[in-house]
Design a protein around this motif. Structure first.
Motif, PDB file in Angstrom:
ATOM      1  N   PHE A 146       7.250  -0.181  -9.062  1.00  0.00           N
ATOM      2  CA  PHE A 146       8.384   0.244  -9.889  1.00  0.00           C
ATOM      3  C   PHE A 146       9.420   0.902  -8.985  1.00  0.00           C
ATOM      4  O   PHE A 146       9.128   1.274  -7.850  1.00  0.00           O
ATOM      5  CB  PHE A 146       7.956   1.209 -11.002  1.00  0.00           C
ATOM      6  CG  PHE A 146       7.402   2.517 -10.509  1.00  0.00           C
ATOM      7  CD1 PHE A 146       8.235   3.585 -10.222  1.00  0.00           C
ATOM      8  CD2 PHE A 146       6.040   2.676 -10.333  1.00  0.00           C
ATOM      9  CE1 PHE A 146       7.721   4.787  -9.758  1.00  0.00           C
ATOM     10  CE2 PHE A 146       5.515   3.874  -9.873  1.00  0.00           C
ATOM     11  CZ  PHE A 146       6.361   4.931  -9.586  1.00  0.00           C
TER      12      PHE A 146
ATOM     13  N   VAL B  65       5.617   7.433 -17.649  1.00  0.00           N
ATOM     14  CA  VAL B  65       4.466   6.543 -17.566  1.00  0.00           C
ATOM     15  C   VAL B  65       3.521   6.932 -18.704  1.00  0.00           C
ATOM     16  O   VAL B  65       3.081   8.074 -18.789  1.00  0.00           O
ATOM     17  CB  VAL B  65       3.760   6.663 -16.207  1.00  0.00           C
ATOM     18  CG1 VAL B  65       2.509   5.804 -16.185  1.00  0.00           C
ATOM     19  CG2 VAL B  65       4.706   6.272 -15.086  1.00  0.00           C
TER      20      VAL B  65
ATOM     21  N   MET C 136       1.195   1.855 -19.165  1.00  0.00           N
ATOM     22  CA  MET C 136       0.071   1.472 -18.303  1.00  0.00           C
ATOM     23  C   MET C 136      -1.170   1.190 -19.120  1.00  0.00           C
ATOM     24  O   MET C 136      -1.472   1.900 -20.075  1.00  0.00           O
ATOM     25  CB  MET C 136      -0.257   2.598 -17.316  1.00  0.00           C
ATOM     26  CG  MET C 136       0.352   2.407 -15.942  1.00  0.00           C
ATOM     27  SD  MET C 136      -0.162   3.724 -14.843  1.00  0.00           S
ATOM     28  CE  MET C 136      -1.366   2.871 -13.839  1.00  0.00           C
TER      29      MET C 136
ATOM     30  N   LYS D 190      -2.876   7.001 -14.831  1.00  0.00           N
ATOM     31  CA  LYS D 190      -1.599   7.727 -14.740  1.00  0.00           C
ATOM     32  C   LYS D 190      -1.648   8.848 -13.705  1.00  0.00           C
ATOM     33  O   LYS D 190      -0.742   8.980 -12.884  1.00  0.00           O
ATOM     34  CB  LYS D 190      -1.214   8.310 -16.111  1.00  0.00           C
ATOM     35  CG  LYS D 190      -1.195   7.293 -17.239  1.00  0.00           C
ATOM     36  CD  LYS D 190      -0.804   7.924 -18.560  1.00  0.00           C
ATOM     37  CE  LYS D 190      -1.723   9.032 -19.054  1.00  0.00           C
ATOM     38  NZ  LYS D 190      -3.078   8.570 -19.426  1.00  0.00           N
TER      39      LYS D 190
ATOM     40  N   ALA E   3       7.420   3.143 -18.648  1.00  0.00           N
ATOM     41  CA  ALA E   3       6.457   2.156 -18.168  1.00  0.00           C
ATOM     42  C   ALA E   3       5.146   2.412 -18.920  1.00  0.00           C
ATOM     43  O   ALA E   3       4.668   3.545 -18.965  1.00  0.00           O
ATOM     44  CB  ALA E   3       6.240   2.291 -16.667  1.00  0.00           C
TER      45      ALA E   3
ATOM     46  N   ARG F   5      -2.627  -1.045 -14.714  1.00  0.00           N
ATOM     47  CA  ARG F   5      -1.457  -1.908 -14.510  1.00  0.00           C
ATOM     48  C   ARG F   5      -0.332  -1.521 -15.436  1.00  0.00           C
ATOM     49  O   ARG F   5      -0.574  -1.051 -16.549  1.00  0.00           O
ATOM     50  CB  ARG F   5      -1.821  -3.364 -14.813  1.00  0.00           C
ATOM     51  CG  ARG F   5      -2.803  -3.916 -13.848  1.00  0.00           C
ATOM     52  CD  ARG F   5      -2.969  -5.393 -14.063  1.00  0.00           C
ATOM     53  NE  ARG F   5      -3.992  -5.886 -13.158  1.00  0.00           N
ATOM     54  CZ  ARG F   5      -4.506  -7.100 -13.217  1.00  0.00           C
ATOM     55  NH1 ARG F   5      -4.102  -7.933 -14.141  1.00  0.00           N
ATOM     56  NH2 ARG F   5      -5.432  -7.460 -12.354  1.00  0.00           N
ATOM     57  N   ILE F   6       0.908  -1.776 -14.994  1.00  0.00           N
ATOM     58  CA  ILE F   6       2.040  -1.648 -15.903  1.00  0.00           C
ATOM     59  C   ILE F   6       2.076  -2.919 -16.743  1.00  0.00           C
ATOM     60  O   ILE F   6       2.181  -4.026 -16.209  1.00  0.00           O
ATOM     61  CB  ILE F   6       3.363  -1.455 -15.137  1.00  0.00           C
ATOM     62  CG1 ILE F   6       3.356  -0.086 -14.445  1.00  0.00           C
ATOM     63  CG2 ILE F   6       4.553  -1.556 -16.101  1.00  0.00           C
ATOM     64  CD1 ILE F   6       4.589   0.200 -13.607  1.00  0.00           C
TER      65      ILE F   6
ATOM     66  N   GLN G 102       7.621  -2.515 -19.230  1.00  0.00           N
ATOM     67  CA  GLN G 102       8.584  -1.530 -18.777  1.00  0.00           C
ATOM     68  C   GLN G 102       9.930  -1.859 -19.386  1.00  0.00           C
ATOM     69  O   GLN G 102      10.345  -3.028 -19.422  1.00  0.00           O
ATOM     70  CB  GLN G 102       8.681  -1.500 -17.252  1.00  0.00           C
ATOM     71  CG  GLN G 102       9.669  -0.433 -16.791  1.00  0.00           C
ATOM     72  CD  GLN G 102       9.534  -0.057 -15.337  1.00  0.00           C
ATOM     73  OE1 GLN G 102       8.703  -0.600 -14.617  1.00  0.00           O
ATOM     74  NE2 GLN G 102      10.359   0.879 -14.917  1.00  0.00           N
TER      75      GLN G 102
ATOM     76  N   VAL H  52       0.604  -1.722  -8.845  1.00  0.00           N
ATOM     77  CA  VAL H  52       1.747  -1.175  -9.590  1.00  0.00           C
ATOM     78  C   VAL H  52       2.999  -1.126  -8.707  1.00  0.00           C
ATOM     79  O   VAL H  52       2.968  -0.584  -7.606  1.00  0.00           O
ATOM     80  CB  VAL H  52       1.414   0.242 -10.129  1.00  0.00           C
ATOM     81  CG1 VAL H  52       2.685   0.962 -10.577  1.00  0.00           C
ATOM     82  CG2 VAL H  52       0.416   0.148 -11.267  1.00  0.00           C
TER      83      VAL H  52
END
Ligand SMILES: Nc1ncnc2c1ncn2[C@@H]1O[C@H](COP(=O)(O)OP(=O)(O)O)[C@@H](O)[C@H]1O
Ligand SMILES: [Mg+2]
Length: 324
Positions: free
Chosen positions: A37, A47, A229, A55, A227, A233-234, A237, A35
Motif C-alpha cells: 500500500f 486498516v 484485511m 493488523k 484497507a 491480506r488486503i 481498499q 501486503v
C-alpha cells in the motif's frame, strides 16, 4: 513529487511457532501475506479487520520494530533497514506509535511529564527547559493542564490516559502516527472524544495516521482511505466514502453489517461471524464464509484488482457484490 510517507511493497511476515515434537518441523503462521500500500501525507489510512488478521503485525513492520520476512517498507522514500543507528534514531522522531491499552503503555512509576518528554530526550537533542515547555504545550493541545505533568498515570481516567499517549506521540512533531486500536479499551462515549481530538490534531499538526481497528465505525471519523484485511491480506481498499457506499468484497459487507446503524428500533449490534477453523487451500481464503462464493472461488485465489479510481478488491464477483 515528494516520496509517499509510507510505501509498503509485498510485505510478508512469517512466525515460527514452537515445535510440538523435537523431530517435527516448526509450524508457521503467515501473519502478513503480501501486503502493498501507499500512504500519502494528509490521507490517513485505516486498516480494518477482525482479530488475528495481521493488523498489529503490519503496524510493527511499518514502525520497523521488527523486520519483514520478505518485501520492504520505505518511509519518506527511505528504507529504514538500510539506515545507520544514528540515522535511524533521527528518523524515528518522524514516526510515532499509540497503543491500545493506555495504561499498559504508560509507565506507572513515571510522572506523566516524564513519559510525554521521553521521545524528545531519546530521539532529539532538546534540552531540559525546552522539554518542559513542549510538555506543557502538548498537555494543553490534548485538553489537559500543565500541572498534570507532575501526576502519575493512575490519577487519570482511561480517556485521559489515551490523551497522554497521544501527547507523547506528537511531541517530536512526527509526520506519521501509527495508532493500533487506540480507542478499543475505552467506553463508547469516550471513544468519540478521543477520535475527535485525533482529527483536530491531524489538521493542527499536519500529522497523518495509520489507524488500526477491528471496528469500521471507529475509522469512519478519521480515515480518508480504508484497507480491509483478512487473513494477512488486503482484500479491499478504497476511499472511506466509497467503501461505505459501495463495498465490493463480501467480507467488507459483513463488517459493515456489524456497524450499528442510526435507525430507530435497531439498537443491537450484530457481530461479524467468527472464523471457522479451516484449511487454507488454493482458492479464496474467504470462500468458506462467503455467500457469493462460486466454484471458481474454491480453486482460484483472487488478486486485488482495480474497480474504479482508488478502489480495489480481491474478489472474482466484486461487481455483483457492489450491485447486490
Ligand atoms: N510474535 C508472534 N509470534 C507468533 N505468532 C504471532 C506473533 N505475532 C502475531 N502472531 C500471529 O499472527 C497472526 C496475526 O496476529 P496480529 O498481527 O496480532 O493480528 P491482529 O492485530 O489483526 O489481531 C495471529 O495468528 C497471531 O497469532
Ligand atoms: Mg492487534
Amino acid at each position: 513529487m515528494s516520496a509517499a510517507l509510507v510505501e509498503a511493497e509485498r510485505l510478508r511476515k512469517v512466525y515460527a511457532l514452537p515445535r510440538e515434537r523435537l523431530t517435527a518441523p516448526a509450524p508457521q503462521v503467515v501473519a502478513v501475506d503480501g501486503v502493498s500500500f501507499t500512504l500519502q501525507a494528509g490521507r490517513s489510512l485505516a486498516v480494518v479487520g477482525e482479530s488475528g488478521s495481521g493488523k498489529s503485525t503490519l503496524a510493527r513492520l511499518v514502525m520497523a520494530l521488527e523486520p519483514p520476512t520478505a518485501g520492504r517498507i520505505l518511509q519518506s522514500g527511505r528504507d529504514l533497514a538500510a539506515l545507520s543507528p544514528g540515522e535511524l534514531r533521527r528518523a524515528r522522531a518522524d514516526f510515532q506509535m499509540v497503543f491500545q491499552d493506555p495504561y499498559g503503555s504508560l509507565d506507572p512509576r513515571r510522572t506523566v511529564g516524564w513519559t510525554i518528554a521521553e521521545p524528545l530526550s531519546a530521539l532529539t537533542d532538546a534540552g531540559r527547559a525546552e522539554q518542559r515547555e513542549r510538555v506543557a504545550e502538548m498537555l494543553a493541545q490534548v485538553g489537559l493542564r500543565a500541572a498534570d505533568a507532575e501526576k502519575y498515570p493512575h490519577e487519570f481516567s482511561g480517556g485521559q490516559r489515551q490523551r497522554i499517549a497521544i501527547a507523547r506521540a506528537l511531541i517530536t512533531r512526527p509526520k506519521l502516527i501509527v495508532a493500533d486500536e487506540p480507542v478499543s479499551a475505552l467506553d463508547v462515549s469516550v471513544q468519540a472524544q478521543v477520535l475527535n481530538l485525533m482529527r483536530e490534531l491531524e489538521a493542527r499538526f499536519g500529522v497523518t495516521y495509520l489507524l488500526i481497528s477491528h471496528d469500521l465505525a471507529v475509522v469512519n471519523y478519521v480515515a480518508a482511505e480504508i484497507a480491509v484485511m483478512y487473513r494477512g491480506r488486503i482484500v479491499e481498499q478504497a476511499p472511506t466514502r466509497a467503501l461505505f457506499d459501495r463495498p465490493a468484497h463480501p467480507y467488507t459487507r459483513a463488517l459493515l453489517e456489524a456497524v450499528p446503524k442510526p435507525e430507530p428500533g435497531r439498537t443491537r449490534r450484530r457481530r461479524a461471524r467468527a472464523e471457522p477453523a479451516g484449511e487454507i487451500g488454493t482458492g479464496c481464503s474467504f470462500a468458506p464464509r462467503c455467500p457469493f462464493a462460486i466454484d471458481r472461488c474454491r480453486v482460484e485465489a483472487p488478486s486485488l484488482r482495480k474497480l474504479e479510481t482508488g478502489h480495489a478488491a480481491a474478489c472474482h464477483r466484486a461487481e455483483e457484490v457492489i450491485a447486490g
